[in-house]
Motif scaffolding. Sequence first.
Motif, PDB file in Angstrom:
ATOM      1  N   PRO A 333      35.824  44.544  40.346  1.00 29.66           N
ATOM      2  CA  PRO A 333      35.619  43.823  39.086  1.00 29.66           C
ATOM      3  C   PRO A 333      36.636  42.707  38.849  1.00 29.66           C
ATOM      4  CG  PRO A 333      35.447  46.191  38.743  1.00 29.66           C
ATOM      5  CD  PRO A 333      35.955  46.000  40.132  1.00 29.66           C
ATOM      6  N   ILE A 334      37.752  42.732  39.582  1.00 33.61           N
ATOM      7  CA  ILE A 334      38.759  41.689  39.377  1.00 33.61           C
ATOM      8  C   ILE A 334      38.860  40.754  40.583  1.00 33.61           C
ATOM      9  CG2 ILE A 334      40.071  43.089  37.762  1.00 33.61           C
ATOM     10  CD1 ILE A 334      42.093  43.624  39.997  1.00 33.61           C
ATOM     11  N   GLY A 335      37.871  40.798  41.460  1.00 33.21           N
ATOM     12  CA  GLY A 335      37.843  39.879  42.586  1.00 33.21           C
ATOM     13  C   GLY A 335      37.918  40.590  43.921  1.00 33.21           C
ATOM     14  N   THR A 336      37.964  39.784  44.972  1.00 40.16           N
ATOM     15  CA  THR A 336      38.023  40.313  46.332  1.00 40.16           C
ATOM     16  C   THR A 336      39.442  40.753  46.667  1.00 40.16           C
ATOM     17  OG1 THR A 336      36.254  38.823  47.030  1.00 40.16           O
ATOM     18  CG2 THR A 336      37.583  39.824  48.760  1.00 40.16           C
ATOM     19  N   PHE A 352      46.335  46.895  48.942  1.00 37.35           N
ATOM     20  CA  PHE A 352      45.422  45.764  48.795  1.00 37.35           C
ATOM     21  C   PHE A 352      46.033  44.670  47.924  1.00 37.35           C
ATOM     22  CE2 PHE A 352      42.365  48.880  50.288  1.00 37.35           C
ATOM     23  CZ  PHE A 352      41.588  48.107  51.140  1.00 37.35           C
ATOM     24  N   TYR A 353      45.691  43.435  48.282  1.00 35.17           N
ATOM     25  CA  TYR A 353      46.155  42.231  47.593  1.00 35.17           C
ATOM     26  C   TYR A 353      44.938  41.468  47.097  1.00 35.17           C
ATOM     27  CZ  TYR A 353      47.951  37.442  47.126  1.00 35.17           C
ATOM     28  OH  TYR A 353      48.260  36.175  46.670  1.00 35.17           O
ATOM     29  N   PHE A 354      45.004  41.012  45.839  1.00 37.54           N
ATOM     30  CA  PHE A 354      43.929  40.242  45.220  1.00 37.54           C
ATOM     31  C   PHE A 354      44.380  38.785  45.107  1.00 37.54           C
ATOM     32  CE2 PHE A 354      43.610  44.582  43.865  1.00 37.54           C
ATOM     33  CZ  PHE A 354      42.261  44.857  43.775  1.00 37.54           C
ATOM     34  N   PRO A 355      43.948  37.918  46.024  1.00 38.86           N
ATOM     35  CA  PRO A 355      44.417  36.531  45.999  1.00 38.86           C
ATOM     36  C   PRO A 355      44.157  35.817  44.677  1.00 38.86           C
ATOM     37  CG  PRO A 355      43.283  37.004  48.052  1.00 38.86           C
ATOM     38  CD  PRO A 355      43.050  38.176  47.161  1.00 38.86           C
ATOM     39  N   ASP A 356      42.987  36.016  44.072  1.00 32.35           N
ATOM     40  CA  ASP A 356      42.659  35.312  42.830  1.00 32.35           C
ATOM     41  C   ASP A 356      43.549  35.753  41.671  1.00 32.35           C
ATOM     42  OD1 ASP A 356      40.691  34.023  44.223  1.00 32.35           O
ATOM     43  OD2 ASP A 356      39.055  35.264  43.468  1.00 32.35           O
ATOM     44  N   LYS A 357      43.978  36.995  41.696  1.00 35.47           N
ATOM     45  CA  LYS A 357      44.828  37.534  40.630  1.00 35.47           C
ATOM     46  C   LYS A 357      46.311  37.500  40.993  1.00 35.47           C
ATOM     47  CE  LYS A 357      42.089  39.146  37.298  1.00 35.47           C
ATOM     48  NZ  LYS A 357      42.273  38.846  35.864  1.00 35.47           N
ATOM     49  N   GLN A 358      46.603  37.192  42.265  1.00 39.01           N
ATOM     50  CA  GLN A 358      47.973  37.287  42.769  1.00 39.01           C
ATOM     51  C   GLN A 358      48.563  38.649  42.399  1.00 39.01           C
ATOM     52  OE1 GLN A 358      50.496  33.826  42.082  1.00 39.01           O
ATOM     53  NE2 GLN A 358      48.691  32.539  41.815  1.00 39.01           N
ATOM     54  N   ALA A 359      47.783  39.666  42.654  1.00 34.07           N
ATOM     55  CA  ALA A 359      48.156  41.031  42.290  1.00 34.07           C
ATOM     56  C   ALA A 359      48.071  41.935  43.515  1.00 34.07           C
ATOM     57  CB  ALA A 359      47.238  41.556  41.192  1.00 34.07           C
ATOM     58  N   THR A 360      48.920  42.950  43.542  1.00 33.23           N
ATOM     59  CA  THR A 360      48.993  43.883  44.670  1.00 33.23           C
ATOM     60  C   THR A 360      49.099  45.303  44.149  1.00 33.23           C
ATOM     61  OG1 THR A 360      50.177  42.241  46.008  1.00 33.23           O
ATOM     62  CG2 THR A 360      50.309  44.535  46.727  1.00 33.23           C
ATOM     63  N   TYR A 361      48.442  46.222  44.838  1.00 37.63           N
ATOM     64  CA  TYR A 361      48.714  47.627  44.560  1.00 37.63           C
ATOM     65  C   TYR A 361      48.898  48.389  45.869  1.00 37.63           C
ATOM     66  CZ  TYR A 361      43.967  49.402  45.659  1.00 37.63           C
ATOM     67  OH  TYR A 361      42.800  49.760  46.284  1.00 37.63           O
ATOM     68  N   ASP A 372      39.679  58.433  44.383  1.00 41.99           N
ATOM     69  CA  ASP A 372      39.184  57.186  43.810  1.00 41.99           C
ATOM     70  C   ASP A 372      40.362  56.406  43.223  1.00 41.99           C
ATOM     71  OD1 ASP A 372      37.886  55.141  42.528  1.00 41.99           O
ATOM     72  OD2 ASP A 372      36.835  56.415  41.079  1.00 41.99           O
ATOM     73  N   LYS A 373      40.583  55.188  43.712  1.00 45.26           N
ATOM     74  CA  LYS A 373      41.697  54.363  43.224  1.00 45.26           C
ATOM     75  C   LYS A 373      41.243  53.264  42.268  1.00 45.26           C
ATOM     76  CE  LYS A 373      43.489  56.323  47.027  1.00 45.26           C
ATOM     77  NZ  LYS A 373      42.332  56.525  47.876  1.00 45.26           N
ATOM     78  N   SER A 374      39.993  53.280  41.843  1.00 51.94           N
ATOM     79  CA  SER A 374      39.458  52.158  41.057  1.00 51.94           C
ATOM     80  C   SER A 374      40.147  51.996  39.708  1.00 51.94           C
ATOM     81  CB  SER A 374      37.951  52.323  40.856  1.00 51.94           C
ATOM     82  OG  SER A 374      37.645  53.525  40.187  1.00 51.94           O
ATOM     83  N   PHE A 375      40.887  53.003  39.265  1.00 45.36           N
ATOM     84  CA  PHE A 375      41.594  52.879  37.989  1.00 45.36           C
ATOM     85  C   PHE A 375      42.607  51.738  38.008  1.00 45.36           C
ATOM     86  CE2 PHE A 375      44.459  55.427  40.496  1.00 45.36           C
ATOM     87  CZ  PHE A 375      45.733  55.088  40.066  1.00 45.36           C
ATOM     88  N   VAL A 376      43.050  51.340  39.211  1.00 48.74           N
ATOM     89  CA  VAL A 376      44.049  50.268  39.272  1.00 48.74           C
ATOM     90  C   VAL A 376      43.472  48.924  38.849  1.00 48.74           C
ATOM     91  CG1 VAL A 376      45.377  51.403  41.087  1.00 48.74           C
ATOM     92  CG2 VAL A 376      43.617  49.753  41.720  1.00 48.74           C
ATOM     93  N   HIS A 377      42.165  48.745  38.935  1.00 50.38           N
ATOM     94  CA  HIS A 377      41.568  47.481  38.535  1.00 50.38           C
ATOM     95  C   HIS A 377      41.840  47.201  37.060  1.00 50.38           C
ATOM     96  CE1 HIS A 377      38.561  48.484  41.948  1.00 50.38           C
ATOM     97  NE2 HIS A 377      39.634  47.889  42.423  1.00 50.38           N
ATOM     98  N   ASP A 378      41.747  48.237  36.259  1.00 49.35           N
ATOM     99  CA  ASP A 378      42.031  48.087  34.832  1.00 49.35           C
ATOM    100  C   ASP A 378      43.519  47.784  34.614  1.00 49.35           C
ATOM    101  OD1 ASP A 378      41.541  48.328  31.928  1.00 49.35           O
ATOM    102  OD2 ASP A 378      42.722  50.161  32.119  1.00 49.35           O
ATOM    103  N   LEU A 379      44.384  48.463  35.340  1.00 50.89           N
ATOM    104  CA  LEU A 379      45.824  48.237  35.188  1.00 50.89           C
ATOM    105  C   LEU A 379      46.213  46.822  35.568  1.00 50.89           C
ATOM    106  CD1 LEU A 379      47.281  51.556  36.692  1.00 50.89           C
ATOM    107  CD2 LEU A 379      46.868  51.004  34.286  1.00 50.89           C
ATOM    108  N   LEU A 380      45.579  46.296  36.607  1.00 46.13           N
ATOM    109  CA  LEU A 380      45.945  44.960  37.094  1.00 46.13           C
ATOM    110  C   LEU A 380      45.330  43.827  36.283  1.00 46.13           C
ATOM    111  CD1 LEU A 380      45.698  45.533  40.959  1.00 46.13           C
ATOM    112  CD2 LEU A 380      47.780  45.384  39.570  1.00 46.13           C
ATOM    113  N   SER A 381      44.360  44.152  35.424  1.00 41.60           N
ATOM    114  CA  SER A 381      43.665  43.101  34.665  1.00 41.60           C
ATOM    115  C   SER A 381      43.993  43.116  33.179  1.00 41.60           C
ATOM    116  CB  SER A 381      42.163  43.227  34.852  1.00 41.60           C
ATOM    117  OG  SER A 381      41.684  44.468  34.364  1.00 41.60           O
ATOM    118  N   ARG A 382      44.770  44.070  32.714  1.00 42.04           N
ATOM    119  CA  ARG A 382      45.088  44.141  31.291  1.00 42.04           C
ATOM    120  C   ARG A 382      45.904  42.925  30.839  1.00 42.04           C
ATOM    121  NH1 ARG A 382      46.873  50.522  30.465  1.00 42.04           N
ATOM    122  NH2 ARG A 382      44.841  51.420  31.002  1.00 42.04           N
ATOM    123  N   GLU A 383      45.635  42.497  29.609  1.00 38.26           N
ATOM    124  CA  GLU A 383      46.394  41.387  29.042  1.00 38.26           C
ATOM    125  C   GLU A 383      47.748  41.900  28.553  1.00 38.26           C
ATOM    126  OE1 GLU A 383      45.552  38.311  29.236  1.00 38.26           O
ATOM    127  OE2 GLU A 383      43.633  38.788  30.189  1.00 38.26           O
TER     128      GLU A 383
END
Length: 383
Positions: A333-336, A352-361, A372-383
């Motif tokens: 949900p937050i990119g490739t 994994f690294y998200f180039p569009d978000k410049q985020a890593t987990y 299931d690690k999908s919970f990190v998508h919410d953590l990496l996208s929170r304002e």
Amino acid sequence: MKRKKTLPVLGGAWLMLLACTTDQIPQPVAESGSSDNYHNHPRQADYQAALQTFSQKWNCPGSIMLLKRANESVWADAVGKANLEYQTDLRISDQFRMGSITKTFVATVVMKLREQGKLQLDDKLATLLPEVMGKIPNAERITLRHMLSHTSGIFDPTNDDGQYQLALLNNPARRTAMSTDEVLAEYVYGRPLDFKPGDRYSYSNTNYWLIGKLIEKQTGQSLQQALEQFIVKPIGLKNTYIDRRDDRNVVRGYNNFYANGKLMDVTTFDRADSDGQANGGLISTAGDLFAFSNALFSGKLISLTSVKEMMTVPPVRQGTTEYGLGLDSYESPIGTAWGHNGTLLGVDANWFYFPDKQATYIILANNGGGADKSFVHDLLSRE
């Protein structure tokens, strides 16, 4: 996100042998841990709660999580135990088996050798390793690119050969003593390809056994020495290696092997199946892995052109793939995201690294049952 297969729970009377094959669990050597403390991080409470929830939900003896978002300092923490036998607390700085994350390190060495003109991605297996001619079909058509991207069609005994799995579980000491050449001779040579090279994608650890061999041939060094030259020393990694060493302070691995809710120490099997091997033998820490990730994606280890090639998924004639050259990807949900999973019987590692978000987990857990690690998508996208 995709997970690589791990050893299945195989039925039969031979299962009773497992309790007799595990080594006596060594006591860790007391040593000072990392002084890193992230408790003053502005998102400490949220991240810590998420890590605790994850670890409890998936019955992990211990878990480490590292998160880095754009314009925010890195955060990391550890919960639980590194060694249940001695009730050793898990620390952020503890060394983990990285499983198939090893493949990205090995592929990076290949790309560096390619930049030096010592290898080309379209070099043929038969040319790189003439000794496999007549032992691996179509070796004259299989390229280095095919092997890096798992599009070679070469058979994978670790996932697809019950005899390999039974032998590993019933006699891990024998597997530990086997060289890569001996494993290839017993379980790979003479087997037909699963498909024509380039036709489709099928994950095969054999590709990286062969790549490890050709790196040693091209460099005249051991794989450990090649990693030190091209990765470890240039970026100052302190706790990363691939050769077999005393592992008493490496985090132990566990698995609900009998599906009875009780975790069994399976480190002996993980060591036998991976230590010293180019497909999954890397030992590292969350901090070293994060340093490698930053160096790779910023062009400090290899050129950004080479990184882009690693992030390019090769076309296949049948089916689809999200795998580049030693790098895996998935859509979220937050990119490739680009990075790799590492799955052993007692290890579940994700980076994994998200180039569009410049985020890593990075999430390291010592229960190989998968989670299931999908919970990190919410953590990496929170304002």
